[in-house]
Motif scaffolding. Structure first.
Motif, PDB file in Angstrom:
ATOM      1  N   ALA A 187       1.780   8.507   3.118  1.00  0.00           N
ATOM      2  CA  ALA A 187       2.128   9.577   4.058  1.00  0.00           C
ATOM      3  C   ALA A 187       1.967   9.108   5.499  1.00  0.00           C
ATOM      4  O   ALA A 187       2.780   9.449   6.371  1.00  0.00           O
ATOM      5  N   ALA A 188       0.932   8.310   5.769  1.00  0.00           N
ATOM      6  CA  ALA A 188       0.717   7.780   7.123  1.00  0.00           C
ATOM      7  C   ALA A 188       1.836   6.827   7.511  1.00  0.00           C
ATOM      8  O   ALA A 188       2.329   6.851   8.643  1.00  0.00           O
ATOM      9  N   LEU A 189       2.267   5.985   6.568  1.00  0.00           N
ATOM     10  CA  LEU A 189       3.373   5.071   6.837  1.00  0.00           C
ATOM     11  C   LEU A 189       4.681   5.832   7.052  1.00  0.00           C
ATOM     12  O   LEU A 189       5.490   5.475   7.925  1.00  0.00           O
ATOM     13  N   ARG A 190       4.895   6.878   6.275  1.00  0.00           N
ATOM     14  CA  ARG A 190       6.097   7.695   6.443  1.00  0.00           C
ATOM     15  C   ARG A 190       6.098   8.375   7.824  1.00  0.00           C
ATOM     16  O   ARG A 190       7.133   8.483   8.491  1.00  0.00           O
ATOM     17  N   TYR A 191       4.919   8.824   8.245  1.00  0.00           N
ATOM     18  CA  TYR A 191       4.773   9.443   9.561  1.00  0.00           C
ATOM     19  C   TYR A 191       5.143   8.453  10.662  1.00  0.00           C
ATOM     20  O   TYR A 191       5.872   8.782  11.609  1.00  0.00           O
ATOM     21  N   ALA A 224      12.682   0.975   7.870  1.00  0.00           N
ATOM     22  CA  ALA A 224      11.558   1.821   7.478  1.00  0.00           C
ATOM     23  C   ALA A 224      10.738   1.162   6.377  1.00  0.00           C
ATOM     24  O   ALA A 224      11.253   0.378   5.568  1.00  0.00           O
ATOM     25  N   ILE A 225       9.458   1.486   6.337  1.00  0.00           N
ATOM     26  CA  ILE A 225       8.578   0.973   5.285  1.00  0.00           C
ATOM     27  C   ILE A 225       8.611   1.902   4.085  1.00  0.00           C
ATOM     28  O   ILE A 225       8.710   1.459   2.932  1.00  0.00           O
ATOM     29  N   VAL A 226       8.557   3.211   4.308  1.00  0.00           N
ATOM     30  CA  VAL A 226       8.549   4.194   3.227  1.00  0.00           C
ATOM     31  C   VAL A 226       9.850   4.987   3.201  1.00  0.00           C
ATOM     32  O   VAL A 226      10.498   5.101   2.151  1.00  0.00           O
ATOM     33  N   ILE A 264       0.826  -1.211   0.000  1.00  0.00           N
ATOM     34  CA  ILE A 264       0.000   0.000   0.000  1.00  0.00           C
ATOM     35  C   ILE A 264       0.861   1.263   0.000  1.00  0.00           C
ATOM     36  O   ILE A 264       0.382   2.340  -0.359  1.00  0.00           O
ATOM     37  N   ALA A 265       2.139   1.127   0.364  1.00  0.00           N
ATOM     38  CA  ALA A 265       3.023   2.287   0.352  1.00  0.00           C
ATOM     39  C   ALA A 265       3.201   2.833  -1.060  1.00  0.00           C
ATOM     40  O   ALA A 265       3.442   4.038  -1.235  1.00  0.00           O
TER      41      ALA A 265
END
Length: 345
Positions: A144-148, A161-163, A118-119
């Motif tokens: 953006a939520a994953l980056r946060y 990290a995921i993103v 989903i990223a």
């Protein structure tokens, strides 16, 4: 649509506790278009889907992804998922069996693969066992939520990290759970006289006239529970709305009755029993197995609001857990923003 924002905790008077009371600061939630995200005090973070207002009454399946704190190399960083189907009749009859991101199949419990997909994805579908689509969820804001969450957990720029991936080794922290030493409930609940109840009503500005005409008198009778050490808790109904019953909190110790103290605001406390009195309150409050709960709904559907649990440490109630949802957009799987470990004595 947003629910009323919980009041930010303030530092209460010092007490004899296992943790400094001023440290009780739940995490906050942040919205990213069609996703919301937040972390608790141990940096366990969750992101969840938000549905468009026009879909209410249609597809009501939502998805939450949670990531544990700490470096993957040390056993941290695990990812789990939860699919919420209680408000979707089709999914109750035909349970979700798999996902597809941009047409690529993903197993139902492969949370890590789903998070990675989903990223960079554009379309997320939830499928039943026969491959039929149960719901299509927007991925706007998911990256953006994953980056946060990467940033909140201290993973940005690392291989964990995921993103926000980078070459650095992860140094993601994993804060320990605060420990609360709480009193195990014991004894017999106090029996209140009519005079004592009237005094409590006056102190808390709890006028029976605040209740609907013709309401059952039991609705505004105090609910009394033994706390241990000869003290009792009284939850005194003060006012009610369409789906929220506000109850003022009192501690009874023999003939002495005083307002209860809490180490963090509960729900809509700013306008609780009465903003001009020192009486703390809970919303839709209950007391069971030594845990005082408050559940303030932002609206009747229950897709926004604040769940809280408090335990009695012998001097005041301590916030032991909090979960919330700030956006009224179909997700009833609230995000945890505060956790502790409770030790009974």
């Amino acid at each position: 649509m947003r629910s009323p924002t919980p009041v930010a905790p303030t530092a209460p008077r010092p007490g004899t506790t296992s943790e400094p009371l001023a440290s009780t600061k739940p995490g906050t939630l942040k919205t990213f278009t069609d996703w919301t995200a937040g972390c608790d005090n141990t940096l366990r973070c969750t992101l969840g889907t938000l549905l468009p207002e026009q879909s209410m009454g249609g597809d009501m399946i939502t998805l939450n992804l949670t990531r544990e704190p700490g470096p993957v190399a040390r056993g941290g960083g695990g990812i789990s998922l939860a699919v919420e189907t209680r408000n979707d009749q089709a999914a109750i009859k035909r349970p979700p069996a798999s996902f597809a991101v941009d047409g690529r199949p993903i197993k139902l419990r492969d949370a890590a693969a789903l998070a990675a997909a989903i990223a960079n994805g554009h379309s997320l579908t939830i499928l039943d066992a026969g491959g039929a689509v149960l719901a299509t969820l927007s991925l706007k804001g998911a990256a953006a939520a994953l980056r946060y969450i990467d940033a909140q957990q201290g993973r940005a720029g690392s291989t964990d990290a995921i993103v926000a991936r980078g070459p650095a080794a992860s140094r993601a922290p994993a804060p320990a759970l605060p420990v609360i030493t709480a009193l195990a409930p014991s004894g017999t609940p106090a029996k209140l006289t009519a005079t004592q109840i009237a005094t409590m009503r006056k102190r808390g500005a709890c006028d029976p006239g605040n209740f609907p005409s013709g309401a059952d008198p039991e609705m505004f009778a105090p609910d009394v529970h033994a706390l241990g050490g000869g003290t009792s808790l009284a939850i005194l109904p003060c006012s009610t709305g369409a789906y929220n019953l506000i109850g003022a909190l009192f501690i009874i110790d023999g003939a002495k009755i005083v307002p209860a103290q809490l180490d963090a605001p509960s729900a809509f406390e700013e306008t609780g029993a009465d903003s001009a009195t020192p009486v703390k309150s809970v919303v839709n409050g209950t007391f069971e197995d030594g845990v005082l709960t408050s559940y303030a709904k932002g609206r009747g559907l229950g897709d926004c609001g604040v769940h809280q649990s408090f335990v009695w440490d012998g001097t005041r109630f301590r916030l032991s857990e909090q979960a919330e949802m700030g956006e009224c957009r179909g997700n009833i799987d609230y995000i945890t923003t505060w956790r502790t470990r409770v030790v009974r004595r």
